[in-house]
Design a protein around this motif. Structure first.
Motif, mmCIF file in Angstrom:
data_model
loop_
_atom_site.group_PDB
_atom_site.id
_atom_site.type_symbol
_atom_site.label_atom_id
_atom_site.label_comp_id
_atom_site.label_asym_id
_atom_site.label_seq_id
_atom_site.Cartn_x
_atom_site.Cartn_y
_atom_site.Cartn_z
ATOM 1 N N VAL A 111 0.840 -1.196 0.000
ATOM 2 C CA VAL A 111 0.000 0.000 0.000
ATOM 3 C C VAL A 111 0.875 1.247 0.000
ATOM 4 N N ASP A 112 0.344 2.322 -0.559
ATOM 5 C CA ASP A 112 1.110 3.565 -0.654
ATOM 6 C C ASP A 112 1.306 4.220 0.703
ATOM 7 N N ARG A 113 0.310 4.079 1.571
ATOM 8 C CA ARG A 113 0.395 4.652 2.916
ATOM 9 C C ARG A 113 -0.487 3.849 3.836
ATOM 10 N N VAL A 114 -0.237 3.968 5.128
ATOM 11 C CA VAL A 114 -1.076 3.345 6.140
ATOM 12 C C VAL A 114 -1.748 4.465 6.925
ATOM 13 N N HIS A 115 -3.071 4.516 6.856
ATOM 14 C CA HIS A 115 -3.817 5.548 7.554
ATOM 15 C C HIS A 115 -3.849 5.266 9.052
ATOM 16 N N GLY A 116 -3.942 6.313 9.838
ATOM 17 C CA GLY A 116 -4.211 6.163 11.259
ATOM 18 C C GLY A 116 -5.701 6.007 11.496
ATOM 19 N N ILE A 117 -6.052 5.551 12.688
ATOM 20 C CA ILE A 117 -7.460 5.300 12.987
ATOM 21 C C ILE A 117 -8.285 6.578 12.891
ATOM 22 N N ASP A 118 -7.658 7.727 13.084
ATOM 23 C CA ASP A 118 -8.391 8.994 12.982
ATOM 24 C C ASP A 118 -8.859 9.274 11.555
ATOM 25 N N ASP A 119 -8.237 8.620 10.573
ATOM 26 C CA ASP A 119 -8.635 8.804 9.174
ATOM 27 C C ASP A 119 -9.839 7.947 8.785
ATOM 28 N N LEU A 120 -10.192 6.987 9.646
ATOM 29 C CA LEU A 120 -11.220 6.020 9.273
ATOM 30 C C LEU A 120 -12.564 6.662 8.919
ATOM 31 N N PRO A 121 -13.082 7.600 9.701
ATOM 32 C CA PRO A 121 -14.387 8.179 9.340
ATOM 33 C C PRO A 121 -14.436 8.732 7.926
ATOM 34 N N ALA A 122 -13.352 9.347 7.479
ATOM 35 C CA ALA A 122 -13.334 9.919 6.137
ATOM 36 C C ALA A 122 -13.285 8.853 5.054
ATOM 37 N N LEU A 123 -12.821 7.658 5.385
ATOM 38 C CA LEU A 123 -12.709 6.580 4.408
ATOM 39 C C LEU A 123 -14.010 5.804 4.242
ATOM 40 N N LEU A 124 -14.832 5.778 5.274
ATOM 41 C CA LEU A 124 -15.962 4.857 5.308
ATOM 42 C C LEU A 124 -16.999 5.126 4.223
ATOM 43 N N ALA A 125 -17.254 6.389 3.909
ATOM 44 C CA ALA A 125 -18.318 6.711 2.947
ATOM 45 C C ALA A 125 -18.064 6.098 1.577
ATOM 46 N N GLY A 126 -16.808 5.887 1.207
ATOM 47 C CA GLY A 126 -16.487 5.315 -0.096
ATOM 48 C C GLY A 126 -16.026 3.865 -0.018
ATOM 49 N N THR A 127 -16.346 3.185 1.077
ATOM 50 C CA THR A 127 -15.884 1.814 1.281
ATOM 51 C C THR A 127 -16.905 0.803 0.778
ATOM 52 N N ASP A 128 -16.461 -0.127 -0.059
ATOM 53 C CA ASP A 128 -17.319 -1.223 -0.512
ATOM 54 C C ASP A 128 -17.213 -2.442 0.400
ATOM 55 N N VAL A 129 -15.975 -2.733 0.853
ATOM 56 C CA VAL A 129 -15.725 -3.874 1.733
ATOM 57 C C VAL A 129 -14.834 -3.400 2.869
ATOM 58 N N LEU A 130 -15.244 -3.687 4.106
ATOM 59 C CA LEU A 130 -14.439 -3.388 5.291
ATOM 60 C C LEU A 130 -14.020 -4.710 5.923
ATOM 61 N N VAL A 131 -12.708 -4.973 5.921
ATOM 62 C CA VAL A 131 -12.190 -6.192 6.539
ATOM 63 C C VAL A 131 -11.575 -5.814 7.874
ATOM 64 N N VAL A 132 -12.065 -6.418 8.954
ATOM 65 C CA VAL A 132 -11.636 -6.071 10.310
ATOM 66 C C VAL A 132 -10.684 -7.155 10.829
ATOM 67 N N SER A 133 -9.466 -6.736 11.185
ATOM 68 C CA SER A 133 -8.464 -7.704 11.660
ATOM 69 C C SER A 133 -7.638 -7.122 12.791
ATOM 70 N N VAL A 134 -8.284 -6.362 13.677
ATOM 71 C CA VAL A 134 -7.589 -5.772 14.816
ATOM 72 C C VAL A 134 -7.624 -6.722 16.009
ATOM 73 N N PRO A 135 -6.640 -6.655 16.908
ATOM 74 C CA PRO A 135 -6.735 -7.414 18.155
ATOM 75 C C PRO A 135 -7.797 -6.815 19.060
ATOM 76 N N LEU A 136 -8.388 -7.622 19.922
ATOM 77 C CA LEU A 136 -9.379 -7.127 20.874
ATOM 78 C C LEU A 136 -8.671 -6.541 22.083
ATOM 79 N N SER A 137 -8.979 -5.296 22.389
ATOM 80 C CA SER A 137 -8.414 -4.605 23.539
ATOM 81 C C SER A 137 -9.429 -3.585 24.013
#
Length: 313
Positions: free
Chosen positions: A177-203
């Protein structure tokens, strides 16, 4: 290191000892952790059982314990009972391939209507012609860009998708990937997302990360694939959005999912029973991993991939 000539390491059973050993500088003993191990006073490294219930509180019955080496990528449930001064390492790399395979399989199955084909087949019904969703050209957001997130991304890219990676903090890109977004960028990405794959650890930080607000920000028809932990997603929020969105869940909350749970009855929800890691690929990878970790501990007194306790990077 222990004061004896060899490091005492506990493995879940004799089969694991035969597969992993011998490892120079170690003595491998059995500790299934259903009761206090016979050599509890000497065990310095403990490898708990995989896919088998054990008494996590017994970790506190090992006074010489310095390291708990898990065979799982996730480590929720162990942190709460980890004795003070003991390091915890997870099985980074062991489950990447199998979990990534399942993430892609769930994605394709959901997009191409496989669950409905199965239901139609049980009734001998040939569905009317229609246009199905392709994975090609979609925008996929991989939420959690660790080892498993990278493995998912590596397998998705040949399907001609656009992948956006999201981690806890922004950082430079890599070979995928060209860059790795921080979690603060997520809201801006969601509106144009077709598939969201979740692979975070539970904390504490990721509990119910996939909540009503996040799901509401996704466009109609978007697909959410959860191969992380059930607690990462709010089940009530999933049910509230199950008519508008699609879900493919390898993990649920609660787990196992009770037979009468309403998630089973949602046609837009595909559920697999937490099968991301347990495949034929697990054992050989786990054996190699344990040999590497134990060799590193003998040589240096620590291991890579410590997620809690002394030595965490």
């Amino acid at each position: 290191m222990s004061s004896s000539s060899s490091l005492v390491v506990s493995l879940p059973d004799v089969e694991w000892i035969e597969a992993v050993g011998p490892v120079e500088g170690t003595e491998l003993v059995v500790a299934g952790l259903l009761d206090v191990p016979e050599r509890a006073a000497e065990i310095e490294v403990c490898v708990p059982p995989y896919m088998r219930r054990y008494d996590r509180a017994l970790l506190r019955a090992m006074p010489a314990l310095h390291l708990v080496q898990l065979l799982t990528a996730g480590y929720d449930g162990v942190l709460e009972v980890l004795p003070e001064g003991v390091s915890l390492a997870n099985a980074v790399g062991v489950h990447d391939t199998s979990t990534a395979e399942l993430a892609v399989a769930l994605t394709l199955a959901s997009l191409r209507g496989i669950p409905q084909f199965v239901r139609d087949g049980l009734e001998g019904r040939w569905a009317a012609p229609m246009i199905y969703d392709a994975l090609a050209d979609l925008r996929v957001v991989v939420l959690g860009y660790g080892a498993i997130g990278r493995a998912v991304t590596r397998r998705l890219l040949p399907f001609e998708v656009r992948v956006e990676a999201v981690a806890s903090r922004p950082r430079a890109g890599d070979d995928l990937v060209d860059r790795v977004h921080g979690i603060d960028d997520l809201p801006a990405l969601l509106a144009g997302t077709d598939v969201l794959v979740v692979s975070v650890p539970l904390s504490e930080a990721t509990h119910h990360l996939v909540d009503d607000g996040l799901l509401a920000a996704l466009p109609d028809g978007a697909l959410v694939v959860n191969v992380a932990r059930g607690g990462v997603a709010d089940t009530d929020a999933i049910l509230a959005h199950a008519k508008r969105l699609r879900f493919a869940l390898d993990v649920t909350d609660p787990e196992p999912l009770p037979p009468d749970h309403p998630l089973w009855r949602e046609p837009n929800v595909l559920i697999s029973p937490h099968t991301g890691g347990p495949t034929t690929a697990f054992r050989p990878r786990a054996v190699r991993f344990l040999r590497e970790q134990l060799t590193a501990y003998v040589q240096t007194g620590t291991v890579p991939h410590i997620v809690a306790g002394p030595g965490r990077g």
